[in-house]
Enzyme design. Sequence first.
Site, mmCIF file in Angstrom:
data_model
loop_
_atom_site.group_PDB
_atom_site.id
_atom_site.type_symbol
_atom_site.label_atom_id
_atom_site.label_comp_id
_atom_site.label_asym_id
_atom_site.label_seq_id
_atom_site.Cartn_x
_atom_site.Cartn_y
_atom_site.Cartn_z
ATOM 1 N N THR A 79 0.894 -1.172 -0.026
ATOM 2 C CA THR A 79 0.122 0.131 0.005
ATOM 3 C C THR A 79 0.955 1.380 -0.026
ATOM 4 O OG1 THR A 79 -1.870 1.110 1.071
ATOM 5 C CG2 THR A 79 -0.274 0.198 2.546
ATOM 6 N N LYS A 128 -0.211 3.662 4.108
ATOM 7 C CA LYS A 128 0.246 3.282 5.433
ATOM 8 C C LYS A 128 1.655 3.973 5.788
ATOM 9 C CE LYS A 128 -3.354 -0.166 6.028
ATOM 10 N NZ LYS A 128 -3.797 -1.406 6.223
ATOM 11 N N THR A 164 -11.863 2.263 -13.766
ATOM 12 C CA THR A 164 -11.894 3.333 -12.838
ATOM 13 C C THR A 164 -10.644 4.401 -12.904
ATOM 14 O OG1 THR A 164 -11.859 3.701 -10.246
ATOM 15 C CG2 THR A 164 -10.429 2.151 -11.170
HETATM 16 C C1 PLP Z 1 -4.867 -1.854 5.132
HETATM 17 C C2 PLP Z 1 -4.874 -3.096 4.641
HETATM 18 C C3 PLP Z 1 -5.002 -3.367 2.993
HETATM 19 C C4 PLP Z 1 -5.787 -2.264 2.236
HETATM 20 O O1 PLP Z 1 -4.903 -1.259 2.022
HETATM 21 P P1 PLP Z 1 -5.495 0.137 1.534
HETATM 22 O O2 PLP Z 1 -4.292 0.819 0.918
HETATM 23 O O3 PLP Z 1 -5.829 0.620 2.944
HETATM 24 O O4 PLP Z 1 -6.779 0.128 0.950
HETATM 25 C C5 PLP Z 1 -4.779 -4.487 2.710
HETATM 26 N N1 PLP Z 1 -4.005 -5.670 3.358
HETATM 27 C C6 PLP Z 1 -4.169 -5.509 4.659
HETATM 28 C C7 PLP Z 1 -3.231 -6.630 5.540
HETATM 29 C C8 PLP Z 1 -4.165 -4.246 5.209
HETATM 30 O O5 PLP Z 1 -4.242 -4.322 6.612
#
Ligand code: PLP
Length: 409
Positions: A244, A247, A276
């Site tokens: 991601t 985070k 999208t």
């Molecule tokens: C938060 C999370 C996601 C999704 O990621 P986002 O970018 O927030 O949509 C995928 N896998 C795990 C393990 C997560 O904790």
Amino acid sequence: MNYDLFFTNALSRLKDEQRYRVFADLERLAGRFPHAIWHSPDGRREVVIWCSNDYLGMGQHPKVIGAMSETAERLGAGAGGTRNIAGTNHPLVELEHELGDLHRKQSALVFTSGYVSNQTGIATIARLIPECLILSDELNHNSIIEGVRHSGCEKQVWRHNDVNHLEQMLQRAPQDRSKIIVFETVYSMDGDVAPIGRICDLAEHYGAMTYADEVHAVGMYGARGAGMAERHGVMDRIDVLEGTLAKAFGCIGGYIAGSTALIDAVRSYAPGFIFTTALPPPICAAATAAIRHLKVSNWERERHQERARRVKALLTAAALPVMPSDTHIVPILIGDPERCKAASDMLLAEHGIYIQPINYPTVPRGTERLRITPSPYHNDALVQALAGALVNVWARLDLAPRRRAAAAG
Ligand SMILES: *Cc1c(COP(=O)(O)O)cnc(C)c1O
């Protein structure tokens, strides 16, 4: 027909089970992480955030903010289209190159979120493999479960981090059948780490593909912040790495990295990628700035780990039921949804400390908890204040720490 009745009934069920979610209305203060303004029912109040997934504070890093605003000035706000129709902006192409390099893979593909990358990525990859059998860890994230479900493939669920159980499944499956092992490298609610090397051994021995969700590790582990697989020296043994940008990289968006053929196939077949709008240029430039910074800067990673150790030590010394965790995540067991919510409410209203309660279905019933995420910017004074506030709340809610922790063993 009173259609609204269906919805109010559905909400009552959640409220009865103490798992109706209340969001905190926050205004983060750029440059003052982890301080924020909470728009409380009684007006604005300054609070300290202790549960953010902006693990390293990169969402407020001057380089990241600078890249975002500079790019917005030059290229504008939105991408203006899907990837296929006018939306493939140059900062997005650069971001994908950066991610391929980060994970030392031939190619990478960006999605609008990590959730979408798992959901549409796993579904598409598995669907393109004839007769694919999916082997999935039982604690995998909802986005993975949805990806597996949408693939329409047969799935088997192995006990959490139990490689013996995984091996039994691999042994039982026909040798010539296609298989994909799907797991997370860091599980975010317990803070434990997958036996990545052992999983790769099994995958190689039984001829399975591997797909690893590194969402809670990218930016934070490994010499260049590529994640737990980099740290364990096994990044090249995993076929697909998913991560991601939302985070530790502090922005928004998700991605997968892998071989040119696999990435090109997902690009060409995944509905959640195709239909999208592309990520906006300022977001892409900001994410690239965060990745580039964390590739060469170890300060954030080292300080992050040191702060997590400090919080664990202090809370353990205060006899709080800190759940064992091998990573930066510090879960404190409460084991009851009502008191978990009450503890969180008290911390916020009376101590200016924001820790969202984690209840079912995010964690199993009976393991409700406060999930604390120290960052490099939580200083000693803030850690002391946290410990003091938790001890106060525990006493007032009559939470018996040691007994409860032992019972959940
Ligand atoms: C938060 C999370 C996601 C999704 O990621 P986002 O970018 O927030 O949509 C995928 N896998 C795990 C393990 C997560 O904790």
